[in-house]
Design a protein around this motif. Structure first.
Motif, short mmCIF file in Angstrom:
data_model
loop_
_atom_site.label_atom_id
_atom_site.label_comp_id
_atom_site.label_asym_id
_atom_site.label_seq_id
_atom_site.Cartn_x
_atom_site.Cartn_y
_atom_site.Cartn_z
N ILE A 118 9.38 94.34 26.19
CA ILE A 118 8.39 95.23 25.58
C ILE A 118 7.74 94.56 24.37
CG2 ILE A 118 8.08 97.43 24.37
CD1 ILE A 118 10.12 98.65 26.20
N LEU A 119 8.52 93.82 23.61
CA LEU A 119 8.02 93.04 22.47
C LEU A 119 8.20 91.56 22.79
CD1 LEU A 119 9.68 95.00 19.51
CD2 LEU A 119 7.37 95.33 20.42
N ASN A 120 7.25 90.74 22.33
CA ASN A 120 7.40 89.31 22.53
C ASN A 120 8.22 88.71 21.38
OD1 ASN A 120 5.61 88.76 20.33
ND2 ASN A 120 3.85 88.97 21.70
N TYR A 121 8.49 87.42 21.46
CA TYR A 121 9.35 86.78 20.46
C TYR A 121 8.74 86.84 19.06
CZ TYR A 121 12.21 84.75 24.22
OH TYR A 121 13.03 84.57 25.30
N GLN A 122 7.42 86.64 18.96
CA GLN A 122 6.78 86.71 17.65
C GLN A 122 6.94 88.09 17.03
OE1 GLN A 122 2.73 85.34 17.63
NE2 GLN A 122 3.25 83.28 18.33
N GLU A 123 6.75 89.12 17.84
CA GLU A 123 6.88 90.49 17.34
C GLU A 123 8.33 90.80 16.94
OE1 GLU A 123 3.18 92.31 19.97
OE2 GLU A 123 5.22 92.30 20.76
N ASN A 135 19.15 86.60 1.69
CA ASN A 135 18.08 85.61 1.68
C ASN A 135 18.32 84.41 2.59
OD1 ASN A 135 16.64 87.19 -0.05
ND2 ASN A 135 16.97 85.93 -1.87
N ALA A 136 19.58 84.06 2.81
CA ALA A 136 19.87 82.95 3.72
C ALA A 136 19.41 83.30 5.13
CB ALA A 136 21.36 82.64 3.72
N GLN A 137 19.71 84.52 5.55
CA GLN A 137 19.28 84.97 6.88
C GLN A 137 17.76 85.16 6.94
OE1 GLN A 137 21.83 86.31 5.15
NE2 GLN A 137 23.57 85.61 6.38
N LEU A 138 17.18 85.67 5.85
CA LEU A 138 15.73 85.84 5.81
C LEU A 138 15.03 84.50 5.94
CD1 LEU A 138 13.18 87.52 5.42
CD2 LEU A 138 13.60 87.48 2.95
N ALA A 139 15.50 83.51 5.21
CA ALA A 139 14.91 82.18 5.29
C ALA A 139 15.04 81.61 6.71
CB ALA A 139 15.59 81.24 4.29
N SER A 140 16.21 81.81 7.31
CA SER A 140 16.44 81.32 8.66
C SER A 140 15.43 81.92 9.64
CB SER A 140 17.87 81.65 9.10
OG SER A 140 18.08 81.27 10.44
N HIS A 141 15.20 83.21 9.54
CA HIS A 141 14.29 83.86 10.49
C HIS A 141 12.82 83.60 10.16
CE1 HIS A 141 16.82 85.91 13.40
NE2 HIS A 141 17.71 86.00 12.43
N MET A 142 12.53 83.27 8.92
CA MET A 142 11.16 82.80 8.63
C MET A 142 10.91 81.47 9.33
SD MET A 142 10.60 83.82 4.62
CE MET A 142 10.08 85.49 4.16
N ASN A 188 8.87 78.64 14.44
CA ASN A 188 9.23 77.98 15.70
C ASN A 188 8.60 78.67 16.90
OD1 ASN A 188 10.81 76.06 14.43
ND2 ASN A 188 12.74 77.09 14.83
N VAL A 189 8.42 79.99 16.82
CA VAL A 189 7.85 80.72 17.96
C VAL A 189 6.34 80.90 17.83
CG1 VAL A 189 10.02 81.89 18.46
CG2 VAL A 189 8.35 83.01 16.96
N GLY A 190 5.73 80.22 16.86
CA GLY A 190 4.27 80.18 16.83
C GLY A 190 3.59 80.92 15.70
N THR A 206 2.26 81.37 11.99
CA THR A 206 1.82 80.36 11.03
C THR A 206 2.26 80.73 9.62
OG1 THR A 206 -0.28 81.49 10.56
CG2 THR A 206 -0.23 79.97 12.45
N PRO A 207 2.26 79.75 8.70
CA PRO A 207 2.53 80.08 7.30
C PRO A 207 1.58 81.16 6.77
CG PRO A 207 2.70 77.73 7.61
CD PRO A 207 2.19 78.29 8.91
N LYS A 208 0.32 81.13 7.18
CA LYS A 208 -0.63 82.16 6.74
C LYS A 208 -0.20 83.53 7.22
CE LYS A 208 -4.91 79.53 6.13
NZ LYS A 208 -6.32 79.40 6.56
N GLN A 209 0.29 83.61 8.44
CA GLN A 209 0.75 84.89 8.96
C GLN A 209 1.98 85.39 8.21
OE1 GLN A 209 0.78 83.55 13.12
NE2 GLN A 209 -0.52 85.29 13.61
N LEU A 210 2.87 84.48 7.87
CA LEU A 210 4.05 84.89 7.11
C LEU A 210 3.66 85.31 5.69
CD1 LEU A 210 6.75 82.30 8.25
CD2 LEU A 210 6.61 84.73 8.82
N ARG A 211 2.69 84.63 5.11
CA ARG A 211 2.21 85.07 3.80
C ARG A 211 1.59 86.46 3.89
NH1 ARG A 211 0.18 79.56 3.58
NH2 ARG A 211 1.50 78.28 2.21
N ALA A 212 0.87 86.70 5.00
CA ALA A 212 0.30 88.02 5.20
C ALA A 212 1.39 89.07 5.37
CB ALA A 212 -0.62 88.02 6.42
N ALA A 213 2.48 88.71 6.05
CA ALA A 213 3.61 89.63 6.22
C ALA A 213 4.22 89.97 4.87
CB ALA A 213 4.66 89.02 7.15
#
Length: 235
Positions: A165-170, A186-193, A198-200, A202-209
């Motif tokens: 139902i959700l893709n890997y990015q979602e 924060n260790a886990q948060l950094a890992s999942h960032m 890795n799944v596509g 971008t840094p811009k998208q993470l900044r937007a998040a």
């Protein structure tokens, strides 16, 4: 002749204005659906049901289906625990009932594709985990408590991330939102960032998040997520 010159000048100015306007308009790096996933996940993990109710309404208004939101909330139990996940699901039930009473029609959405119950869950989960992280995952935590490795591979990355139902990015945006909302992980948060990239994503998208977290969840959550992201990008 003068009229012709003025016409050409007017068209030239208009063209420049259109070009400048297009350049000045900020490009969205997260779509509305992705932004809602981040917000809903973070608020569910925090247990802020008042803001979550607003976020769920916004997500439905933006066109997310009921089943897509349900899937985000189900995934939350793996990161925030069953109590927060169940509270989130009950909040969604309330939102849907109130919208139905107000004659608002929302898309239910597709159900997850059924899977073979006899499949090799560990093999599937290991494959997905390796794909997401970019390498086989090992470590002393899993040597110390091997059952944790089993749960992660067979259940989290097998049973949950295998669902379509959700893709890997979602799913990674939901995970980042949840971990940012929980705080002090924060260790886990950094890992999942890193996994998100890795799944596509971008840094811009993470900044937007991170900006979504600032705006929709709170400055404390957003500031911490910004610090973690900065450290991830510097490395």
């Amino acid at each position: 002749m003068l009229k012709k010159y003025l016409l050409i000048l007017t068209l030239a100015i208009s063209a420049v204005g259109i070009t400048l306007g297009a350049e000045a308009a900020p490009k969205k790096t997260l779509n509305d659906r992705q932004a809602s996933i981040v917000t809903v996940a973070a608020l569910t993990a925090q247990g802020d049901l008042v803001q979550l109710k607003t976020a769920l309404n916004t997500a439905l208004d933006r066109g997310m289906s009921i089943n897509e939101l349900k899937e985000v909330l189900v995934q939350m139990y793996a990161y925030a625990g069953f109590p927060r996940s169940l509270n989130g699901l009950n909040t969604l039930i309330t939102v849907v009932e109130e919208r139905q009473a107000a004659d608002i029609s929302d898309e239910v959405g597709k159900e997850a594709t059924p899977v073979d119950p006899g499949r090799d869950r560990r093999a599937i989960g290991t494959k997905i985990q390796t794909e997401l992280v970019g390498r086989p995952v090992v470590g002393r935590t899993y040597d110390f408590a091997p059952i944790t490795d089993t749960f992660l591979k067979e259940h989290l990355f097998g049973d949950i991330f295998e669902r379509d139902i959700l893709n890997y990015q979602e799913r990674e945006l939901a995970t980042v939102g949840a971990l940012a909302g929980i705080g002090n992980v924060n260790a886990q948060l950094a890992s999942h960032m890193r996994v998100s990239m890795n799944v596509g994503l971008t840094p811009k998208q993470l900044r937007a998040a991170v900006q979504v977290l600032h705006n929709e969840v709170g400055s404390v959550t957003g500031t911490n997520a910004q610090k973690v992201l900065q450290e991830v990008l510097q490395k």
